[in-house]
Design an enzyme around this catalytic site. Structure first.
Site, PDB file in Angstrom:
ATOM      1  N   LYS A 124       9.898  -4.206  -3.118  1.00 53.06           N
ATOM      2  CA  LYS A 124       9.082  -5.220  -3.796  1.00 53.06           C
ATOM      3  C   LYS A 124       9.960  -5.947  -4.809  1.00 53.06           C
ATOM      4  O   LYS A 124      10.793  -5.321  -5.482  1.00 53.06           O
ATOM      5  CB  LYS A 124       7.907  -4.530  -4.499  1.00 53.06           C
ATOM      6  CG  LYS A 124       6.923  -5.485  -5.168  1.00 53.06           C
ATOM      7  CD  LYS A 124       5.735  -4.719  -5.749  1.00 53.06           C
ATOM      8  CE  LYS A 124       4.708  -5.654  -6.371  1.00 53.06           C
ATOM      9  NZ  LYS A 124       3.550  -4.937  -6.943  1.00 53.06           N
ATOM     10  N   SER A 155      -1.061  -6.570  -5.509  1.00 50.17           N
ATOM     11  CA  SER A 155       0.035  -7.506  -5.587  1.00 50.17           C
ATOM     12  C   SER A 155       1.202  -7.178  -4.649  1.00 50.17           C
ATOM     13  O   SER A 155       2.064  -8.024  -4.441  1.00 50.17           O
ATOM     14  CB  SER A 155       0.568  -7.545  -7.025  1.00 50.17           C
ATOM     15  OG  SER A 155       1.105  -6.288  -7.383  1.00 50.17           O
ATOM     16  N   SER A 161      -2.522  -2.109  -6.724  1.00 54.49           N
ATOM     17  CA  SER A 161      -1.611  -2.962  -5.950  1.00 54.49           C
ATOM     18  C   SER A 161      -0.803  -2.294  -4.855  1.00 54.49           C
ATOM     19  O   SER A 161      -0.136  -2.983  -4.088  1.00 54.49           O
ATOM     20  CB  SER A 161      -0.651  -3.674  -6.886  1.00 54.49           C
ATOM     21  OG  SER A 161      -1.291  -4.792  -7.428  1.00 54.49           O
TER      22      SER A 161
END
Ligand code: GLN
Length: 484
Positions: A76, A151, A175
């Site tokens: 990420k 997210s 998330s």
């Protein structure tokens, strides 16, 4: 190769069925072919990946390998990576190259994993749909008109489409678990303090925690083995030995007590999601588990509490992005004040600004007691609810999300409705507990996630309970049609 779990890929590398370089090339080719449809990556690191793959092959040749050596991974874009851009999904950091690696990156590099690239995400991890990214929305591989969740939406979409065999994510209010649910993959948020936050760009420091987004619980266990551990550079990291999460996957779950919170099955839960979850719970009963009704009476307060605590912490954390030290700076500032105002005004997107304003308000003199202190008190009550529940049960289960993936654009004008996507996940962060989401069927061809919540530091039990389900079901093996 792309349809293999990392446990299978690891065996293939060990038996020399393929090299890490071949494996890495195969995933890079898939990324080039499929990612234009999904937008799951912000940066692909092709050259670096091939170089790391060759080094991994040498390690395997020399017998100096770990089970993860040579396996490609997507990180990420919230984890700092030396020499590779770290944007956090924001224009503010579009030009940011960290001088050091995050602890998670360092640990995975040490095992010999291969970095495929950095995945798309909501700006500063604020969002539930991956639509707040400066780099545009990510599409859900199960239906390109829908969101992958957020997210960590880029990581979840990349794993669901098998562009990456595994990825990292972070979870402040859901998330990892929410996008895992919406994309039909397995995600785990460990206990707060289990994985170092060093070098992970901070959103809400008392809630943020990193974890794996994987194809299976077994894969999540393998990655967590390498991610978890004490780190003196993170003052909230816990000094506790890391068990081998793989070694307990096959423990018998006969007699397991599963708590079913009535608050997670009320208004707002989609009927299709509910019936998939009920089927999954029946499967657990077949495996010898016992369902126990429980109550988490303060559940309804978790979203409002979070939307005081998280913005308060983010308003403080994000004050460092001022256009002076690093990140975006406006053109031709008139004076210092203009530089601050315009750099922040132009560098942050609307959701981030909304959070900063809410947070600054909640922390301001005169409102601090009414909002922030009050929220901290409720946070304690929410933790107490779980403490009571874990006196009676071993794990808690329910839906991860109230609905399946929604359409892109459907909730962007209505932040409150968007915030409610995390209604079942947020309390877990407020309490600091570990949680997982595993694929548990479909509703109208869209994946449904079953949430598992464990007591503090009981990641091994959650992974075991998830693995036993996956040995008896094949939801986690499903790959969206276009990406097979
Ligand atoms: N969706 C929640 C938010 O917008 C949680 C995000 C997260 O876990 N990073 O804050």
């Amino acid at each position: 190769m792309h349809n293999k779990t990392i446990a299978e890929l690891s065996a293939g590398l060990k038996d020399k069925q393929f090299s890490s370089e071949e494996l890495t090339r195969a995933f890079i080719e898939r990324a080039k072919q499929f990612d234009p449809k999904l937008n799951s990556f912000i940066t692909l690191t092709e050259d670096l990946a091939l170089e790391q793959a060759r080094q991994a092959d040498q390690r395997i040749q020399a017998g100096d390998n770990t089970p993860l050596t040579g396996i490609p991974i997507a990180q990420k874009d919230i984890f700092c990576t030396k020499d590779v851009k770290t944007s956090c999904g924001s224009k503010m950091l579009d030009n940011f190259y960290s001088p050091y690696d995050a602890a998670v990156v360092e640990q995975l590099n040490n095992t010999g994993m291969v970095l495929l690239g950095k995945t798309n995400m909501d700006e500063f991890a604020m969002g539930s749909s991956n639509e707040t990214s400066f780099y545009g929305p990510v599409k859900n591989p199960w239906d390109l008109n829908t969101v992958p969740g957020g997210s960590s939406g880029g990581s979840a979409a990349a794993v669901a489409a098998r562009i990456a065999p595994i990825a990292t994510g972070t979870d402040t209010g859901g998330s990892i678990r929410q996008p895992a649910a919406l994309c039909g993959i397995t995600g785990m948020k460990p206990t707060y303090g289990r994985v170092s936050r060093y070098g992970m760009i901070a959103f809400a420091s008392s809630l943020d925690q990193a974890g794996p987004l994987a194809q299976s619980a077994e894969d999540a266990a393998m990655l967590l083995n390498a991610m978890a551990g004490f780190d003196t550079r993170d003052s909230t990291s816990t000094e506790l030995a890391v068990p081998d999460y793989q070694s307990t996957l096959n423990a018998d779950i006969n007699g397991l007590k599963i708590g079913i919170p009535k608050e997670y099955f009320g208004d707002g839960l989609d009927a299709g999601v509910q019936s998939a979850i009920e089927e999954a719970l029946k499967e657990y009963e077949k495996l010898g588990a016992q369902l126990v009704d429980i109550e988490l009476p303060n559940s309804a307060l978790s979203v409002p509490t979070y939307y005081v605590v998280a913005p308060a912490e983010c308003s403080s954390n994000l004050s460092r992005f001022d256009g002076v030290r690093f990140g975006y700076r406006c053109e031709n500032p008139l004076d210092l004040e203009d530089l601050y105002k315009r750099s922040r005004g132009e560098g942050f997107g609307p959701e981030v600004k909304r959070r900063i304003m809410i947070g600054a308000y909640a922390l301001s003199a005169g409102y601090y007691d009414a909002y922030y202190i009050k929220a901290q008190k409720i946070r304690r009550l929410i933790s107490e609810d779980f403490k009571e529940a874990f006196k009676k049960v071993d794990v808690i289960m329910g839906p991860t999300t109230p609905t399946t993936a929604f359409n892109i654009g459907e909730k962007t004008d209505d932040p409150i409705t968007m915030y409610l996507s995390d209604v079942y996940t947020i309390a877990v962060n407020l309490a600091g507990l570990p949680g997982m989401s595993i694929p548990a069927g479909f509703s109208e061809n869209k994946p449904v996630g079953l949430q598992l919540i464990g007591n503090y530091f009981e990641e091994a039990k959650l992974l075991n309970v998830a693995h036993q389900y996956q040995l008896n079901t094949d939801w986690h093996r499903q790959i969206p049609g276009e990406f097979k």
